[in-house]
Design a protein around this motif. Structure first.
Motif, PDB file in Angstrom:
ATOM      1  N   SER A  61       0.826  -1.213   0.000  1.00  0.00           N
ATOM      2  CA  SER A  61       0.000   0.000   0.000  1.00  0.00           C
ATOM      3  C   SER A  61       0.858   1.259   0.000  1.00  0.00           C
ATOM      4  N   ALA A  62       1.959   1.236   0.751  1.00  0.00           N
ATOM      5  CA  ALA A  62       2.841   2.411   0.787  1.00  0.00           C
ATOM      6  C   ALA A  62       3.431   2.691  -0.593  1.00  0.00           C
ATOM      7  N   ARG A  63       3.814   1.643  -1.322  1.00  0.00           N
ATOM      8  CA  ARG A  63       4.355   1.842  -2.669  1.00  0.00           C
ATOM      9  C   ARG A  63       3.319   2.455  -3.594  1.00  0.00           C
ATOM     10  N   ARG A  64       2.092   1.979  -3.531  1.00  0.00           N
ATOM     11  CA  ARG A  64       1.063   2.487  -4.427  1.00  0.00           C
ATOM     12  C   ARG A  64       0.670   3.923  -4.089  1.00  0.00           C
ATOM     13  N   ILE A  65       0.611   4.240  -2.827  1.00  0.00           N
ATOM     14  CA  ILE A  65       0.292   5.627  -2.457  1.00  0.00           C
ATOM     15  C   ILE A  65       1.409   6.557  -2.915  1.00  0.00           C
ATOM     16  N   SER A  66       2.658   6.160  -2.662  1.00  0.00           N
ATOM     17  CA  SER A  66       3.789   6.994  -3.062  1.00  0.00           C
ATOM     18  C   SER A  66       3.852   7.165  -4.575  1.00  0.00           C
ATOM     19  N   GLY A  67       3.651   6.064  -5.330  1.00  0.00           N
ATOM     20  CA  GLY A  67       3.676   6.166  -6.781  1.00  0.00           C
ATOM     21  C   GLY A  67       2.561   7.028  -7.332  1.00  0.00           C
ATOM     22  N   THR A  68       1.374   6.944  -6.750  1.00  0.00           N
ATOM     23  CA  THR A  68       0.249   7.770  -7.205  1.00  0.00           C
ATOM     24  C   THR A  68       0.487   9.234  -6.900  1.00  0.00           C
ATOM     25  N   LEU A  69       1.056   9.526  -5.744  1.00  0.00           N
ATOM     26  CA  LEU A  69       1.390  10.915  -5.416  1.00  0.00           C
ATOM     27  C   LEU A  69       2.412  11.478  -6.397  1.00  0.00           C
ATOM     28  N   HIS A  70       3.313  10.633  -6.886  1.00  0.00           N
ATOM     29  CA  HIS A  70       4.321  11.099  -7.836  1.00  0.00           C
ATOM     30  C   HIS A  70       3.714  11.339  -9.218  1.00  0.00           C
ATOM     31  N   THR A  78       0.849  20.460  -2.998  1.00  0.00           N
ATOM     32  CA  THR A  78       2.280  20.224  -3.220  1.00  0.00           C
ATOM     33  C   THR A  78       3.021  19.961  -1.919  1.00  0.00           C
ATOM     34  N   ASP A  79       2.826  20.827  -0.924  1.00  0.00           N
ATOM     35  CA  ASP A  79       3.565  20.659   0.334  1.00  0.00           C
ATOM     36  C   ASP A  79       3.231  19.334   1.015  1.00  0.00           C
ATOM     37  N   TRP A  80       1.968  18.988   0.987  1.00  0.00           N
ATOM     38  CA  TRP A  80       1.547  17.750   1.655  1.00  0.00           C
ATOM     39  C   TRP A  80       2.107  16.521   0.952  1.00  0.00           C
ATOM     40  N   SER A  81       1.977  16.468  -0.371  1.00  0.00           N
ATOM     41  CA  SER A  81       2.425  15.286  -1.113  1.00  0.00           C
ATOM     42  C   SER A  81       3.946  15.160  -1.103  1.00  0.00           C
ATOM     43  N   GLU A  82       4.658  16.287  -1.211  1.00  0.00           N
ATOM     44  CA  GLU A  82       6.117  16.223  -1.233  1.00  0.00           C
ATOM     45  C   GLU A  82       6.704  15.853   0.123  1.00  0.00           C
ATOM     46  N   SER A  83       5.967  16.110   1.190  1.00  0.00           N
ATOM     47  CA  SER A  83       6.453  15.706   2.511  1.00  0.00           C
ATOM     48  C   SER A  83       6.114  14.246   2.831  1.00  0.00           C
ATOM     49  N   LEU A  84       5.017  13.734   2.286  1.00  0.00           N
ATOM     50  CA  LEU A  84       4.601  12.365   2.584  1.00  0.00           C
ATOM     51  C   LEU A  84       5.301  11.342   1.699  1.00  0.00           C
ATOM     52  N   ARG A  85       5.575  11.700   0.470  1.00  0.00           N
ATOM     53  CA  ARG A  85       6.126  10.723  -0.479  1.00  0.00           C
ATOM     54  C   ARG A  85       7.472  10.149  -0.046  1.00  0.00           C
ATOM     55  N   PRO A  86       8.461  10.953   0.378  1.00  0.00           N
ATOM     56  CA  PRO A  86       9.727  10.326   0.817  1.00  0.00           C
ATOM     57  C   PRO A  86       9.578   9.483   2.076  1.00  0.00           C
ATOM     58  N   GLU A  87       8.631   9.822   2.947  1.00  0.00           N
ATOM     59  CA  GLU A  87       8.412   9.010   4.145  1.00  0.00           C
ATOM     60  C   GLU A  87       7.839   7.646   3.786  1.00  0.00           C
ATOM     61  N   LEU A  88       6.961   7.603   2.804  1.00  0.00           N
ATOM     62  CA  LEU A  88       6.426   6.322   2.345  1.00  0.00           C
ATOM     63  C   LEU A  88       7.500   5.487   1.656  1.00  0.00           C
ATOM     64  N   ASN A 263      -0.774  10.597   8.831  1.00  0.00           N
ATOM     65  CA  ASN A 263      -1.062  11.215   7.531  1.00  0.00           C
ATOM     66  C   ASN A 263      -1.866  10.287   6.625  1.00  0.00           C
ATOM     67  N   VAL A 264      -1.568   8.994   6.670  1.00  0.00           N
ATOM     68  CA  VAL A 264      -2.331   8.044   5.869  1.00  0.00           C
ATOM     69  C   VAL A 264      -3.757   7.935   6.395  1.00  0.00           C
ATOM     70  N   ALA A 265      -3.939   8.018   7.718  1.00  0.00           N
ATOM     71  CA  ALA A 265      -5.290   7.981   8.284  1.00  0.00           C
ATOM     72  C   ALA A 265      -6.104   9.184   7.821  1.00  0.00           C
ATOM     73  N   VAL A 266      -5.467  10.346   7.739  1.00  0.00           N
ATOM     74  CA  VAL A 266      -6.170  11.516   7.195  1.00  0.00           C
ATOM     75  C   VAL A 266      -6.497  11.311   5.727  1.00  0.00           C
ATOM     76  N   LEU A 267      -5.562  10.684   4.997  1.00  0.00           N
ATOM     77  CA  LEU A 267      -5.784  10.432   3.581  1.00  0.00           C
ATOM     78  C   LEU A 267      -6.952   9.480   3.353  1.00  0.00           C
ATOM     79  N   ALA A 268      -7.206   8.585   4.287  1.00  0.00           N
ATOM     80  CA  ALA A 268      -8.312   7.635   4.118  1.00  0.00           C
ATOM     81  C   ALA A 268      -9.669   8.316   4.139  1.00  0.00           C
ATOM     82  N   SER A 269      -9.734   9.496   4.700  1.00  0.00           N
ATOM     83  CA  SER A 269     -11.022  10.203   4.780  1.00  0.00           C
ATOM     84  C   SER A 269     -11.082  11.428   3.880  1.00  0.00           C
ATOM     85  N   GLU A 270      -9.937  12.051   3.644  1.00  0.00           N
ATOM     86  CA  GLU A 270      -9.935  13.285   2.854  1.00  0.00           C
ATOM     87  C   GLU A 270      -8.634  13.377   2.070  1.00  0.00           C
ATOM     88  N   VAL A 271      -8.745  13.576   0.747  1.00  0.00           N
ATOM     89  CA  VAL A 271      -7.594  13.720  -0.128  1.00  0.00           C
ATOM     90  C   VAL A 271      -7.407  15.194  -0.443  1.00  0.00           C
TER      91      VAL A 271
END
Length: 426
Positions: A61-70, A78-88, A263-271
Motif C-alpha cells: 500500500s505504501a508503494r502504491r500511495i507513493s507512486g500515485t502521489l508522484h 504540493t507541500d503535503w504530497s512532497e512531505s509524505l512521499r519520501p516518508e512512504l 497522515n495516511v489515516a487523514v488520507l483515508a477520509s480526505e484527499v
C-alpha cells in the motif's frame, strides 16, 4: 500549458475523483494491514507468518500511495504530497529488506546446488562391515594366521602367540609369560577372532584397519568449495536478514512511522486536492508516465541485450569498487517507471485493469533482472571476505558469473517482450 476542462459528453474522460478514490482505498488497506500487524506481532509461528504478510501488505500500500502521489502530483497539494512521499518510500524500503535478504539467500543456495549437480537425497554408501568380516582368514592347528590388525610374537619357549589389535591400535592380549605359555587361547577352527570382528564392524568415525569412515555429505553432494561458499552466504545473509527484521520492528515503533500512519489515516477520509483538480482529466498525466517509461527504455542498450553475450559487462569485473554494477542502474530505473505506469493504469481502471501480457512479461523480466543483479553483488561481497579458502573463493566466483548470466538472460527477455509491444502498437 493551457488548462484542460472536462467535457461531460466525453465518456473517456477520467475525473480527479478517480485518483481520490484510489488513494482512499489504498490508505484503508494500509490501516487494515497495520491493525493486523499489531494484533499478530508475536506468539506462535502462524501468527508470525500472518504478521509478515501484514508487513508486506503495508509495503504494498505504501508503494502504491507513493507512486500515485508522484504521477498525479499536479492535482494534489504540493507541500503535503512532497512531505509524505519520501516518508512512504523510507517505510517501503525498510519493510522490504528482510524479505529481500531471505529471497536472495534462497536464490543463491539454489544456484549453488544447480551448479554443483547436487541431488536432494544423496544415495547412501554401502556398508563394508559384512564384506570385511567375511573375508577374514581362519586359523588351523598350531599354526596361527595373523588377522588384519594383529601381530605375531615369539615367546622364549619358541611358541608363537597372536596379539590382536583393537580398532584404535592398542593390544587386547597381554604378552606371553616367561615360561613360554601363551595367555591367549588359540581360536577354534572355522571361528573368527575378536580382531576380525572388530575390523569388520568398526565404529563410525574410527580408524580401524580394513575399513574407511564414510564421509557425511554436506549440503547434499556439494563440493567442498560450494558447501563452504553456501555456509558463508548463509551466515552473512542470515545476519543481514536478522538486522533488517530488527530495523523493521524498530521503525514500526518509532515516532517517524506514527507520523506517517497519521497522515495516511487523514488520507483515508480526505484527499487534499488542488482547487483546479475537479476540472482536470487524469489521462494526460497517465500518458506522461507512459512516455517517461518509453523514453527510459529508449536509452537502454536493447541492441546489446538482443545478443547472448555482453562483453562490456566484464570490463570492470575485477574492480575493487563495491558499488553496484554500472550497467544495472538504467534497468532498475526502467523497472521503477514500469511500476509507476502500472499504478497509473490501476487509477484509470478502478474496476479491472486491462491485462497486457507483454507488459506483464516485461515486468517479470525486470524483476528477475533486479534479483539476479543483487544476488551477484552478494556473491561478490562474500568473495571479498578475508582469509577464505581458494576453493570457496572459486565457488563464489562461479556463482557470481552465473548470476550475471541470469542478468543478461533477463535483459534479453525484456528486449524480446518490449520489441513485440513496439511492433503491436506501431
Amino acid at each position: 500549458m493551457a488548462q484542460q476542462h472536462l467535457d461531460p459528453t466525453d465518456p473517456l474522460v477520467v475525473p480527479a475523483d478517480a485518483v481520490a478514490g484510489y488513494l482512499r482505498a489504498q490508505a484503508t488497506e494500509f490501516l487494515r494491514a497495520l491493525r493486523t500487524h499489531r494484533e499478530t506481532g508475536g506468539g506462535a509461528a502462524a501468527a508470525a507468518e500472518e504478521s509478515g504478510d501484514a508487513a508486506l501488505a503495508l509495503r504494498r500500500s505504501a508503494r502504491r500511495i507513493s507512486g500515485t502521489l508522484h504521477t498525479f502530483r499536479p492535482l494534489l497539494d504540493t507541500d503535503w504530497s512532497e512531505s509524505l512521499r519520501p516518508e512512504l518510500a523510507w517505510l517501503s524500503g525498510t519493510l522490504g529488506r528482510e524479505h529481500a535478504y531471505a529471497a536472495r539467500l534462497d536464490r543463491l543456495v539454489t544456484a549453488l546446488n544447480r551448479l554443483s549437480g547436487a541431488t536432494p537425497f544423496p544415495a547412501q554408501a554401502p556398508k563394508s562391515g559384512s564384506a570385511a568380516a567375511s573375508s577374514q582368514p581362519t586359523t588351523t592347528g598350531r599354526a596361527t594366521t595373523a588377522t588384519p590388525g594383529s601381530r605375531t610374537t615369539t615367546t622364549a619357549g619358541g611358541r608363537a602367540t597372536t596379539t590382536t589389535a583393537s580398532a584404535g591400535g592398542r593390544s587386547n592380549t597381554a604378552a606371553a609369560s616367561a615360561g613360554g605359555r601363551s595367555t591367549a587361547p588359540a581360536p577354534a577352527v572355522g571361528s573368527r577372532s575378536a580382531g576380525a570382528e572388530r575390523v569388520g564392524t568398526a565404529e563410525p568415525g574410527t580408524a580401524g584397519p580394513g575399513s574407511r569412515p564414510t564421509a557425511t555429505p554436506d549440503r547434499g553432494s556439494l563440493t567442498v568449495g560450494a558447501a563452504k561458499a553456501g555456509a558463508l552466504l548463509d551466515r552473512q545473509l542470515t545476519l543481514a536478514r536478522t538486522r533488517a527484521h530488527s530495523a523493521a520492528l524498530q521503525a514500526l515503533g518509532s515516532s517517524r512511522f506514527h507520523a506517517v500512519a497519521d497522515n495516511v489515516a487523514v488520507l483515508a477520509s480526505e484527499v487534499p486536492l488542488t482547487p483546479t483538480a475537479p476540472t482536470a482529466d487524469l489521462r494526460p498525466l497517465a500518458a506522461a508516465a507512459h512516455e517517461r517509461l518509453r523514453d527510459a527504455v529508449t536509452g537502454l542498450p536493447l541492441h546489446t541485450a538482443g545478443h547472448p553475450y555482453n562483453a562490456e559487462a566484464l570490463i570492470h569485473g575485477l574492480s575493487p569498487d563495491t558499488a553496484p554494477h554500472p550497467q544495472d542502474a538504467p534497468w532498475h530505473q526502467v523497472r521503477l517507471l514500469l511500476r509507476l505506469h502500472r499504478y497509473a493504469l490501476e487509477v484509470l481502471h478502478p474496476g479491472a485493469v486491462p491485462v497486457d501480457v507483454r507488459l506483464l512479461t516485461a515486468g517479470e523480466a525486470l524483476n528477475r533482472h533486479r534479483d539476479a543483479s543483487e544476488a551477484a553483488s552478494a556473491a561478490a561481497a562474500a568473495a571479498r571476505t578475508p582469509r577464505i579458502a581458494p576453493a570457496t573463493a572459486y565457488a563464489l566466483g562461479v556463482l557470481h558469473a552465473d548470476q550475471r548470466h541470469e542478468v543478461e538472460a533477463s535483459r534479453f527477455a525484456f528486449q524480446q517482450s518490449w520489441q513485440k509491444e513496439a511492433v503491436s502498437t506501431s
